[in-house]
Design an enzyme around this catalytic site. Structure first.
Site, PDB file in Angstrom:
ATOM      1  NE  ARG A  94      -1.307   2.161   3.055  1.00  0.00           N
ATOM      2  CZ  ARG A  94      -0.342   2.926   3.546  1.00  0.00           C
ATOM      3  NH1 ARG A  94       0.219   3.874   2.835  1.00  0.00           N
ATOM      4  NH2 ARG A  94       0.090   2.730   4.794  1.00  0.00           N
ATOM      5  CG  LEU A 243       2.520  15.486   3.742  1.00  0.00           C
ATOM      6  CD1 LEU A 243       3.107  16.244   4.925  1.00  0.00           C
ATOM      7  CD2 LEU A 243       3.105  14.086   3.675  1.00  0.00           C
ATOM      8  CB  ALA A 246      -0.192  10.579   1.372  1.00  0.00           C
ATOM      9  CD  GLU A 367       2.289  10.336   4.369  1.00  0.00           C
ATOM     10  OE1 GLU A 367       2.053  11.552   4.360  1.00  0.00           O
ATOM     11  OE2 GLU A 367       2.805   9.735   3.412  1.00  0.00           O
TER      12      GLU A 367
END
Length: 387
Positions: A94, A243, A246, A367
């Protein structure tokens, strides 16, 4: 009729026919192509690059971008389901798709010129050009504004100096989206493999995301043409916008990891006999697995609503933070609990729980750490920045 262990609230009924088809296709790929090899790949510390052409053929790279660039043009919920089913296989798979899609293809689409989109996006969608995202620096971590990498204008070019750390796909990448300080604020540059002074060094000795490539990037007077500067954004809003894209996918992915762990432990505890009865027949085991199912269900409902908000153009970064915080914590707790229910067998990668638990140590960190997302919610509630 018995309810499925991975969908107690019939969340699947909230999905469109196309969304269900996407989920089924990626689930089949994970079952048939990822699960048979991923334990060995994790043991070997090897990213299974042989899967990339198949991932691309399924339309999973840049899946939310327009078809004119060779992408699938799927909605946000479909992308989330892709992340969920891939992470049911492994966080490393992923992560590869997340970085390629949300951190590399997205900024070229959102912040790049039409020439840049046409140059790179179709080959990236085909998996022929691999990207990485250079934002995090060795000293920076959760404070991207404290960026040391810099770019100065020199004639028609830019000269970049600095380093980046913890870069997924770094040694695989043909291009890197590198963010650097300039006289006009932070800007993004497409740095190409082979440019003089640009190097990637793979990070070894990892106990997490072992089936993923993680690297350090070094830029020593790397000369990048103006044509490779992303022209349509300046400042931190550029990388932070990436970000957010994501992180959205990461809100879905850990659900897949948690489902994999729960399904495995359900089968195992029904078969393992202790004190003349299956482990699954004990109250303690049932209470633990019921708690897992409760938390998975809440996470599923959270991300479906988040996806609908994203598709409606109403999603806010704080909403993503809430889901990333909740769902990563949910998944890592479940993976650890499942490892315990597997007993001694749970420490081997012949079972999925320890692999997912180790991977999720990274997923809960990158993240935005759990603490960062808690502070984002605190700021949203109080209006006071406590960073």
């Amino acid at each position: 009729m018995a309810l499925p262990s991975n969908d107690l609230y019939d969340v699947r009924s909230l999905l469109s026919e196309e969304e269900r088809a996407v989920q089924d296709t990626v689930a089949r790929f994970t079952n048939e192509r990822v699960l048979p090899i991923i334990g060995d790949a994790f043991d070997e510390g090897r990213f299974p690059r042989e899967l990339v052409p198949e991932i691309a053929e399924l339309g999973l790279l840049g899946s939310s971008l327009p078809e004119k660039y060779g992408c699938a043009g799927l909605n946000a919920v479909s992308y989330g389901l892709i992340c969920q089913e891939l992470e049911r296989g492994d966080s490393g798979i992923r992560s590869f798709v997340s970085v390629q899609s949300s951190l590399c293809m997205y900024p070229i689409f959102a912040y790049g010129s039409e020439e840049q989109r046409e140059r790179w996006l179709p080959s990236m969608a085909r998996g022929e050009t691999i990207g990485c995202f250079g934002l995090t620096e060795p000293h920076g971590g959760s404070d991207p504004a404290n960026m040391k990498t810099n770019a100065r204008k020199d004639g028609g070019d830019w000269v970049l100096n600095g380093s980046k750390m913890w870069i997924t796909n770094g040694n695989l990448a043909d291009i890197a989206i590198v963010w650097a300080q300039t006289d006009e604020g932070i800007q993004g540059f497409v740095v190409e493999k082979g440019m003089a002074g640009f190097a990637a060094q793979e990070i070894k000795h990892k106990m997490s995301l072992r089936a993923s490539v993680t690297s350090a990037l070094y830029l020593d007077n790397v000369r990048v043409p103006e044509a490779n500067r992303l022209p349509n954004v300046k400042g931190l809003k550029g990388p932070l916008g990436c970000l957010t894209q994501a992180r959205y996918g990461i809100t879905w992915g850990p659900i897949g990891a948690a489902i994999a762990c729960l399904d495995e432990v359900l089968d195992y505890t029904k078969e393992r006999i202790l004190f003349d009865r299956p482990v699954a027949a004990t109250q303690s085991a049932q209470i633990k697995m019921a708690e897992m199912a409760r938390r998975i269900t809440l996470a599923q409902l959270l991300v479906v609503q988040l996806g609908r908000l994203k598709d409606a153009g109403k999603m806010q970064p704080a909403q993503v933070s809430l889901a990333k915080w909740n769902n990563c914590r949910m998944a890592i707790d479940i993976a650890r609990e499942c490892r315990d229910l597997l007993g001694g067998a749970g420490i081997t990668t012949e079972h999925a729980a320890i692999r997912h638990a180790l991977n999720l140590e990274s997923v809960i960190t990158y993240e935005g750490t759990e603490t960062v997302h808690q502070l984002v919610i605190g700021r949203e509630l109080t209006g006071i920045n406590a960073f």
